[in-house]
Design a protein around this motif. Structure first.
Motif, mmCIF file in Angstrom:
data_model
loop_
_atom_site.group_PDB
_atom_site.id
_atom_site.type_symbol
_atom_site.label_atom_id
_atom_site.label_comp_id
_atom_site.label_asym_id
_atom_site.label_seq_id
_atom_site.Cartn_x
_atom_site.Cartn_y
_atom_site.Cartn_z
ATOM 1 N N TYR A 1 -109.104 -14.959 -58.430
ATOM 2 C CA TYR A 1 -108.400 -14.490 -57.531
ATOM 3 C C TYR A 1 -108.304 -12.979 -57.177
ATOM 4 O O TYR A 1 -108.105 -11.790 -57.958
ATOM 5 C CB TYR A 1 -106.958 -14.871 -57.552
ATOM 6 C CG TYR A 1 -105.732 -14.780 -56.738
ATOM 7 C CD1 TYR A 1 -105.567 -14.919 -55.682
ATOM 8 C CD2 TYR A 1 -104.906 -13.307 -56.560
ATOM 9 C CE1 TYR A 1 -104.586 -15.409 -54.730
ATOM 10 C CE2 TYR A 1 -104.166 -13.476 -55.316
ATOM 11 C CZ TYR A 1 -103.985 -14.220 -54.493
ATOM 12 O OH TYR A 1 -103.359 -13.684 -53.808
ATOM 13 N N GLU B 1 -102.860 -31.990 -56.347
ATOM 14 C CA GLU B 1 -103.256 -30.246 -56.764
ATOM 15 C C GLU B 1 -102.429 -29.582 -55.487
ATOM 16 O O GLU B 1 -102.096 -28.384 -55.825
ATOM 17 C CB GLU B 1 -104.766 -30.321 -56.930
ATOM 18 C CG GLU B 1 -105.213 -30.441 -57.746
ATOM 19 C CD GLU B 1 -107.092 -30.618 -57.730
ATOM 20 O OE1 GLU B 1 -107.983 -31.029 -58.693
ATOM 21 O OE2 GLU B 1 -107.125 -31.673 -56.219
ATOM 22 N N GLN B 2 -102.712 -30.177 -53.543
ATOM 23 C CA GLN B 2 -102.125 -29.516 -52.778
ATOM 24 C C GLN B 2 -100.554 -29.009 -52.390
ATOM 25 O O GLN B 2 -100.236 -27.636 -52.718
ATOM 26 C CB GLN B 2 -102.163 -30.540 -51.716
ATOM 27 C CG GLN B 2 -101.931 -29.634 -50.670
ATOM 28 C CD GLN B 2 -103.209 -28.959 -50.696
ATOM 29 O OE1 GLN B 2 -103.985 -28.702 -50.029
ATOM 30 N NE2 GLN B 2 -102.311 -27.690 -49.662
ATOM 31 N N VAL C 1 -100.191 -26.358 -55.086
ATOM 32 C CA VAL C 1 -100.376 -25.198 -54.442
ATOM 33 C C VAL C 1 -99.730 -24.487 -53.299
ATOM 34 O O VAL C 1 -99.484 -23.446 -53.415
ATOM 35 C CB VAL C 1 -102.466 -25.362 -53.935
ATOM 36 C CG1 VAL C 1 -101.965 -24.231 -52.389
ATOM 37 C CG2 VAL C 1 -103.297 -24.812 -54.963
ATOM 38 N N ASN C 2 -99.565 -25.707 -52.684
ATOM 39 C CA ASN C 2 -98.022 -25.806 -51.774
ATOM 40 C C ASN C 2 -96.729 -24.278 -52.350
ATOM 41 O O ASN C 2 -96.479 -23.587 -51.245
ATOM 42 C CB ASN C 2 -97.520 -26.579 -51.227
ATOM 43 C CG ASN C 2 -98.629 -27.529 -50.159
ATOM 44 O OD1 ASN C 2 -100.612 -26.224 -49.875
ATOM 45 N ND2 ASN C 2 -98.489 -28.541 -49.772
ATOM 46 N N ILE D 1 -96.910 -22.785 -54.977
ATOM 47 C CA ILE D 1 -97.396 -21.120 -55.236
ATOM 48 C C ILE D 1 -97.941 -20.046 -54.005
ATOM 49 O O ILE D 1 -97.549 -19.036 -54.062
ATOM 50 C CB ILE D 1 -98.754 -21.124 -56.126
ATOM 51 C CG1 ILE D 1 -98.162 -22.384 -57.412
ATOM 52 C CG2 ILE D 1 -99.294 -20.011 -56.261
ATOM 53 C CD1 ILE D 1 -99.054 -22.190 -58.746
ATOM 54 N N GLU D 2 -98.354 -20.979 -53.382
ATOM 55 C CA GLU D 2 -99.229 -20.518 -52.534
ATOM 56 C C GLU D 2 -98.398 -19.290 -51.001
ATOM 57 O O GLU D 2 -98.472 -17.987 -50.611
ATOM 58 C CB GLU D 2 -100.345 -20.927 -51.316
ATOM 59 C CG GLU D 2 -101.669 -20.765 -50.655
ATOM 60 C CD GLU D 2 -102.067 -21.135 -50.737
ATOM 61 O OE1 GLU D 2 -103.110 -21.040 -50.911
ATOM 62 O OE2 GLU D 2 -102.364 -22.187 -49.191
ATOM 63 N N ASN E 1 -97.995 -17.774 -61.698
ATOM 64 C CA ASN E 1 -98.441 -19.145 -61.559
ATOM 65 C C ASN E 1 -100.044 -18.934 -61.171
ATOM 66 O O ASN E 1 -100.669 -19.977 -61.093
ATOM 67 C CB ASN E 1 -97.650 -20.832 -61.604
ATOM 68 C CG ASN E 1 -97.966 -21.575 -62.042
ATOM 69 O OD1 ASN E 1 -99.051 -21.520 -63.897
ATOM 70 N ND2 ASN E 1 -97.686 -22.600 -62.246
ATOM 71 N N ILE E 2 -100.531 -17.695 -61.159
ATOM 72 C CA ILE E 2 -101.537 -17.425 -60.786
ATOM 73 C C ILE E 2 -102.517 -18.316 -61.942
ATOM 74 O O ILE E 2 -103.811 -18.789 -60.612
ATOM 75 C CB ILE E 2 -102.080 -16.356 -60.359
ATOM 76 C CG1 ILE E 2 -103.083 -15.770 -59.426
ATOM 77 C CG2 ILE E 2 -102.505 -15.783 -61.641
ATOM 78 C CD1 ILE E 2 -102.743 -16.134 -58.156
ATOM 79 N N LYS F 1 -102.748 -21.089 -62.975
ATOM 80 C CA LYS F 1 -103.115 -22.728 -62.499
ATOM 81 C C LYS F 1 -103.595 -22.628 -60.946
ATOM 82 O O LYS F 1 -103.969 -23.958 -60.938
ATOM 83 C CB LYS F 1 -101.584 -23.207 -62.813
ATOM 84 C CG LYS F 1 -101.541 -24.644 -62.138
ATOM 85 C CD LYS F 1 -101.966 -25.890 -62.985
ATOM 86 C CE LYS F 1 -101.914 -27.109 -62.741
ATOM 87 N NZ LYS F 1 -102.827 -27.766 -63.899
ATOM 88 N N TYR F 2 -102.955 -21.736 -60.160
ATOM 89 C CA TYR F 2 -103.832 -21.215 -58.970
ATOM 90 C C TYR F 2 -105.168 -21.246 -59.026
ATOM 91 O O TYR F 2 -105.423 -22.199 -58.220
ATOM 92 C CB TYR F 2 -103.069 -20.837 -57.757
ATOM 93 C CG TYR F 2 -103.270 -20.502 -56.765
ATOM 94 C CD1 TYR F 2 -102.748 -21.337 -55.372
ATOM 95 C CD2 TYR F 2 -104.143 -18.935 -56.502
ATOM 96 C CE1 TYR F 2 -102.560 -20.398 -54.411
ATOM 97 C CE2 TYR F 2 -104.641 -19.266 -54.801
ATOM 98 C CZ TYR F 2 -104.348 -19.696 -54.188
ATOM 99 O OH TYR F 2 -104.240 -20.033 -52.803
ATOM 100 N N TYR G 1 -108.132 -24.621 -57.839
ATOM 101 C CA TYR G 1 -109.397 -24.413 -57.343
ATOM 102 C C TYR G 1 -110.905 -24.358 -57.856
ATOM 103 O O TYR G 1 -112.317 -24.584 -57.484
ATOM 104 C CB TYR G 1 -109.435 -22.797 -56.472
ATOM 105 C CG TYR G 1 -108.336 -23.418 -55.395
ATOM 106 C CD1 TYR G 1 -108.631 -23.729 -54.045
ATOM 107 C CD2 TYR G 1 -107.105 -22.606 -55.455
ATOM 108 C CE1 TYR G 1 -108.320 -23.500 -53.085
ATOM 109 C CE2 TYR G 1 -106.040 -23.009 -53.933
ATOM 110 C CZ TYR G 1 -107.132 -23.219 -52.967
ATOM 111 O OH TYR G 1 -106.419 -23.643 -51.445
#
Length: 532
Positions: free
Chosen positions: A262, A471-472, A475-476, A478-479, A514-515, A517-518, A522
């Motif tokens: 990241y 996964e999505q 991510v949603n 977190i993002e 939670n970066i 896991k993010y 990916y």
């Protein structure tokens, strides 16, 4: 006028705006009836002998009603396929599309949505639910142009195949010489001449020195200290080039030697912020960068106040002629104290989410044949330029001759937007330079600049990936907050509102989102892509 049309193809082509054609002899395949028992002609036109009508939803640009566009009306006559169009404004399209999915009242075809509106996550989710139908078998039987493209370009096939092994949406494929461009930056060539600059900066220190000269040595020659060495609107166009100078390819997750990281929490990013803050504090970066509009940026360019600036072509900002703009060199990628290798991020040449068939569609075979036309060179040109008699006519030798612009239009692009849907939205097609295109001096200039400053240093930040539904969902969660926080803090760090002494607090906040896991998600998605 030929030169103007060539520019249109170059500028709009990178948004995925072109199409393809086919032969005249029909070959009826009565052994493979469509879902509604309408026979499909696998070759030539018409596609169906019995006229059918489909519904199509797409973002409208407001240039003309789609039912009145000659490209679509004449293609309908050729194919025997008619359409009922729903084309809400681009600004409302995403909301309208989501409402259509939620209500179950979705059109037969979703066209030109792009991955911003029909996201990869939506493809996976609505494909799993059966609302979007798989396309790979239809392609194999009814879409030879698309199949050929996938066979010859495995990276394309990998990038549009979801985690369940299906293709739910077709891409725009950019094969134009300038396909790798993000938004380029340009130097004011007249200022370089005034300061006797013979070689462009190739390091961040060299660029700093030149920007100082732009500010202090009156290169526009008006006797006033009104020069703006560097500017942007929200850093949205220059960011990629400056991130790259510090070894980063994207403002988010990126792939580095097979590993996902990241970038905005890396030490590289801290150095980027420090450099941009230095430019801002010393008046080398326009103080209105985070508050001005694109129109205000262009106004400054037309007043000859800009030294280094982003735009698709420099004359879009400066108001110069094409010939004059050839004196404005493209930005050369930079190295910096923390990276020895110049780098520039490039586009993968694939825009997803441009054409999907829904379960409401009773004629999926005819639909895939309809769009397959636009993946050949002839049809790509037809979609972009429209039929004969509008932008061009054919001479006695069959060569295209440009026609004069009709009264009431300020540019060829404005007129073209009334002829074809391939304007301002990502359309399912090939983007290319056509065999009969005249390569002007300006085109040659662009090709040379691209080869030297983009192709030689370009890297795709990360392949186009698909996530699983699980996964999505993670991510949603977190993002949204993550992106909002990073965006706000970038502006605050660069303008000095937030001192860089708070960097550790910034990183801790990101880690608390939670970066880890993010990035892990990916990484797994990238590993799947790499092994497929």
């Amino acid at each position: 006028m030929k030169k103007s049309l060539t520019l249109c193809l170059t500028a709009v082509g990178c948004l995925g705006l072109i199409a393809a054609c086919s032969s005249d002899d029909a070959n009826t395949d009565s052994s493979s009836p469509s879902s509604s028992n309408v026979e499909i002609n696998k070759e030539g036109f018409p596609i169906v002998d019995e006229e059918i009508t489909l519904s199509l939803m797409a973002p409208g640009t407001g240039m003309a009603e789609w039912k009145d566009m000659p490209t679509l009306t004449e293609y309908s006559e050729l194919t025997n396929i008619k359409f009922d169009y729903t084309t809400p404004p681009m600004s409302d399209f995403g909301t309208r599309l989501n409402l259509a999915f939620a209500s179950g009242d979705v059109a037969d075809i979703i066209y030109g949505a792009g991955s911003g509106n029909l996201t990869p996550g939506m493809e996976v989710d609505y494909g799993r639910q059966g609302i979007l139908i798989p396309l790979e078998d239809l392609i194999a039987e009814y879409a030879p142009n698309i199949q050929k493209l996938l066979d010859e370009n495995p990276e394309v096939a990998k990038s549009i195949t979801t985690v369940d092994g299906h293709i739910y949406s077709l891409p725009a494929i950019n094969q134009h010489p300038n396909a790798g461009w993000a938004v380029p930056m340009w130097y004011n060539g007249a200022w370089l001449d005034a300061l006797d600059v013979e070689e462009l900066p190739k390091t961040t220190d060299e660029l700093y020195d030149l920007l100082v000269r732009f500010k202090e040595e009156d290169p526009n020659g008006n006797g006033e200290a009104d020069e703006i060495p560097l500017l942007d609107v929200q850093m949205n166009s220059t960011r990629k080039a400056f991130l790259a100078a510090f070894g980063m390819k994207d403002w988010g997750v990126e792939e580095v030697n097979g590993e996902i990281r990241y970038a905005p929490s890396s030490e590289n990013y801290k150095e980027y912020l420090a450099y941009m803050n230095k430019l801002y504090e010393e008046g080398l970066l326009d103080p209105e960068t985070f508050s001005q509009s694109d129109e205000q940026k262009k106004a400054k360019g037309q007043e000859n106040k800009l030294g280094l600036f982003p735009d698709w072509f420099s004359f879009f900002t400066t108001g110069e002629t094409e010939e004059e703009s050839m004196n404005n060199p493209m930005f050369h990628p930079l190295s910096s104290p923390i990276t020895d290798e110049p780098l520039i991020p490039i586009n993968p040449g694939i825009s997803r989410g441009t054409f999907s068939i829904t379960s409401s569609n009773e004629h999926p075979e005819a639909s895939i044949r309809w769009v397959d036309y636009f993946y050949s060179e002839e049809g790509s040109e037809y979609l972009n330029r429209g039929p004969e008699g509008y932008l061009y006519e054919l001479d006695d030798n069959g060569n295209k001759v440009d026609l004069e612009l009709p009264a009431g239009y300020e540019s060829t692009e404005e007129y073209r937007g009334t002829l074809t849907p391939a304007y301002g939205i990502p359309t399912p097609t090939l983007v290319m330079r056509y065999a009969d295109d005249e390569v002007s001096e300006f085109d040659q200039f662009l090709d040379e600049e691209t080869a030297e400053k983009v192709d030689a240093y370009g890297e795709v930040p990360i392949p186009l990936l698909y996530l699983t539904n699980e996964e999505q969902e993670i991510v949603n969660t977190i993002e949204v907050d993550l992106k909002s926080y990073v965006e706000q803090l970038e502006a605050r760090f660069i303008t000095g509102v937030e001192p860089l002494s708070n960097w550790d607090n910034y990183v801790e906040t990101i880690e608390g989102m939670n970066i880890e896991k993010y990035v892990e998600i990916y990484q797994e998605a990238y590993d799947r892509w790499a092994s497929s």
